[in-house]
Design an enzyme around this catalytic site. Structure first.
Site, PDB file in Angstrom:
ATOM      1  CB  CYS A 256      10.938   1.801  19.802  1.00  0.00           C
ATOM      2  SG  CYS A 256      10.894   3.235  18.732  1.00  0.00           S
TER       3      CYS A 256
ATOM      4  CB  CYS B 161      13.094   0.931  16.940  1.00  0.00           C
ATOM      5  SG  CYS B 161      13.547   2.275  18.058  1.00  0.00           S
TER       6      CYS B 161
ATOM      7  CG  ASP C   8     -22.151 -15.212  -5.686  1.00  0.00           C
ATOM      8  OD1 ASP C   8     -22.794 -15.029  -6.728  1.00  0.00           O
ATOM      9  OD2 ASP C   8     -21.792 -16.336  -5.284  1.00  0.00           O
TER      10      ASP C   8
ATOM     11  CG  ASP D  63     -18.217 -14.697  -6.840  1.00  0.00           C
ATOM     12  OD1 ASP D  63     -18.994 -14.141  -7.632  1.00  0.00           O
ATOM     13  OD2 ASP D  63     -18.557 -15.613  -6.075  1.00  0.00           O
TER      14      ASP D  63
END
Length: 688
Positions: A11, A14, A391, A589
């Site tokens: 579940c 759960c 880039d 970067d």
């Protein structure tokens, strides 16, 4: 962090509840629970107290250090099959054998027996929910519905509710477990045995026991457990698990072979380079496992929706049962029967189970193609991209530079320029530095570098033999006030100066990646705008941008990249559409990667770029980026199919039940069927 496999967790709500309680438990520093993988990663003081807490929350859920197989044909299957057969046979006898209805009491007793046996797990689940005051639990709802059916004399319907709900829950639980096993097999495929060489003997041990320097033998078809050095003269491996590359990879003696590679051909000897927990496949597995903790907007929405859906449908069923009889004088029995049909579709299992399974299937499919995503939220974001900024060097281009020519200033020779260029770049690992070294290896020179400094976005400064050397782009010359008359040279240029005197420049060139043009063309066809952000000069950027047919910005320092990218992001947001991504590979970067909705790092890039990235392309391929975006879009379609299908079927039964056009049997089969179909559809994500 300790890792455990979770048993009997079927579940999603759960799982969320357990994770929330564990995070607040004393002595717990970190916890990550994956419903899709059935794994729990936890850093705590006392694991036994954690097990006890889980047992209080969900008594059937247990922790195990080993994964167990799921079997479809078990005792529960044969019990339910037998009960269904007995029930259907008794119904046929009761309705079609003459005189059978004279023994109605005996049939009722028999049906109650089937009801009690088939519903034993429902009774226990409802009892636990009552104790915790959770009245909207599916077990409580089904128990209430069956009791209500008994009260109006609908014996057959009451038993069918319990029997077919239990059978449906069994089928759903097994399907979920099988789905998780499939995902585990696709994402956590690690070898469990290592063949360690001990003198003339070979000993089978746990890979986690291997130490640096140990020698092992790897047989054909086996996966390498730890990063290792090849001891054979040559060998071939299938590296698809770590790079997505399907073609065999050839290695020579003393080459590094990453864990996750599969041996091809004969037995291969290797020496352990890194322990199991620090090897490549362990890092990849950890990233994939942790990805499930980063949930998408859709997953969070469905979790929230489920909390309100059940109470609303229950309230609607109650209103259907009481308003027509009280207000319009209709039959209580008839309208309670209709209300029970509506109540049968009050459980949102089809949504709360299939959505996370679908997203994790998409994550697994991406990983098999060489892309690691750090969460399903990034998979969802990839499906909504409107703009990608790239880039240039090492991302759109190969990052393999070649020296084209050398232009010395008056009074200097080409060798003078090279001499000091080599000094300046001797300690650098930048692709440009490597191109200078590899192109002029024959130039003998002993370096005595006493100072070395890399200036991000500019170049390098070094002191060699007491001479200050500056090497880099035009901006670095202006930074150090070096007189020169070559500010507007076309191409990628490395300017060289020594002791404030300008010596000249080296012209270099980079090559586009083989798939760059095709990938950007297809991205544009998908409606994704492509932009190039580079620290290189105008000329090389213009040449690349023309070939790719994209917008570009040149001569950018790291802070300039971040500023331009922020402007691009604002431009997209002002239009009110989509997400933005940045693809890069270098230290410079990292700030821009952190700004993006989806930061994408090339696998061969720096560790800092990997840390700031949300997606890592292990094989440095732009084609993998394109494939990942397609997987994300297809996953989104499948998830939405499940949501629309489940809500449509449940909505249809609510309407049909309200008008008395559907019975309880049909509602039970419809609810179970939609959950199983949604789950099967979600598993398609794994095969994208």
């Amino acid at each position: 962090m300790q890792t455990f496999f979770i048993k009997n967790l079927d579940c999603a709500s759960c799982a969320a509840k357990i994770e929330k309680e564990l995070k607040n438990a004393p002595g717990v520093r970190e916890v990550k629970l994956s419903f899709a993988l059935n794994t729990l990663q936890i850093d705590c003081d006392d694991i036994e107290s954690i097990k006890a807490l889980i047992a209080r929350l969900e008594p059937d859920v247990t922790l195990s250090e080993k994964k167990e197989k799921t079997y479809f044909f078990n005792s529960q299957f044969f019990l339910l099959l037998g009960l269904v057969a007995l029930f259907l046979t008794s119904l046929w006898v009761f309705h079609y054998i003459e005189g059978a209805q004279n023994y109605e009491v005996f049939f009722h007793i028999f049906w109650v027996g089937i009801y009690l046996v088939s519903g034993r797990n429902v009774f226990l689940g409802a009892l636990r929910s009552f104790k915790k005051k959770e009245f909207f639990d599916e077990n409580v709802l089904m128990l209430s519905a069956s009791i209500a059916a008994f009260c109006i004399g609908a014996w057959e319907e009451a038993v069918s509710i319990m029997l077919f709900f239990s059978a449906g829950e069994y089928l759903q639980d097994v399907s979920v477990k099988k789905s998780k096993d499939t995902i585990n097999a696709a994402t956590l495929d690690q070898t469990t045995i290592a063949h360690k060489i001990e003198g003339a003997q070979v000993e089978d041990i746990d890979p986690k026991e291997l130490k640096v320097g140990d020698e092992i033998v790897l047989y054909a078809g086996e996966m390498l457990p730890c990063d290792s050095t090849l001891l054979e003269s040559s060998a071939s491996f299938n590296c698809a698990a770590i790079s997505g590359e399907s073609l065999p990879c050839d290695f020579s003696k003393d080459s590094e072979v990453l864990s996750g590679s599969i041996a091809l051909g004969s037995a291969i000897k290797l020496r352990i380079l890194r322990p199991f927990e620090k090897s490549q496949i362990a890092k990849i597995t950890e990233l994939i496992t942790n990805a499930s903790s980063q949930k998408s907007y859709t997953e969070n929405f469905i979790t929230t929706f489920a909390r309100y859906y059940t109470p609303i449908v229950l309230a609607l069923a109650v209103l259907i049962a009481i308003i027509p009889p009280l207000v319009f004088g209709e039959s209580f029995e008839e309208w309670i029967h209709r209300a029970l049909v509506v109540l049968m579709v009050s459980c949102p299992c089809a949504l709360v189970v299939s959505v996370p399974i679908g997203y994790f299937g998409g994550l697994s499919a991406a990983s098999k193609n060489g892309a690691l995503l750090k969460g399903s939220n990034y998979l969802e974001a990839l499906s909504k991209l409107s703009l990608i900024a790239f880039d240039k060097t090492g991302t759109l281009t190969k990052g393999v530079f070649k020296v084209i020519d050398i232009f010395p200033a008056q009074g200097y020779s080409k060798n003078d320029v090279l001499h000091y260029a080599l000094c300046a770049h001797n300690l650098s690992n930048h692709p440009i530095a490597q191109s200078i070294k590899s192109a002029y290896e024959e130039l003998s020179h002993t370096h005595h570098v006493s100072e070395y400094e890399e200036l991000s976005g500019l170049g390098v400064r070094a002191v060699c033999d007491n001479h200050e050397i500056i090497a880099g782009n035009d901006k670095i010359l202006h930074k150090f006030d070096i007189l020169h008359n070559t500010c507007h040279v076309e191409g990628s240029v490395i300017h060289i100066s020594v002791d404030k005197s300008y010596l000249g420049y080296i012209l270099i060139a980079d090559e586009l990646k083989n798939d760059a043009i095709e990938v950007l063309h297809e991205l544009k066809n998908m409606g994704i705008e492509c932009v190039m952000l580079s620290g290189d000069g105008k000329y090389p950027c213009e040449v690349v941008a023309k070939k790719l047919g994209c917008e570009y910005y040149h001569s950018l320092l790291p802070q300039d990249k971040s500023r331009i990218f922020s402007e691009l992001k604002a431009r997209v947001q002002n239009k009110g559409k989509g997400k933005v991504a940045f693809v890069g590979d270098g230290i410079n970067d990292a700030p821009t990667l952190a700004l993006a909705d989806v930061g994408i790092a090339m696998g061969g890039g720096s560790d800092i770029s990997h840390q700031n990235a949300d997606v890592i392309l292990l094989n440095d391929s732009l084609g993998t980026l394109l494939k990942s975006i397609k997987i994300a879009k297809k996953t989104k379609i499948i998830i939405y199919q499940n949501i629309i299908f489940a809500l449509a079927v449940k909505g249809a039964f609510i309407v049909l039940g309200l008008f008395g056009l559907a019975n309880i049997w049909e509602a039970v089969f419809g609810d179970v069927g939609v959950a199983l179909i949604a789950l099967a559809n979600a598993m398609r994500c794994l095969k994208l």
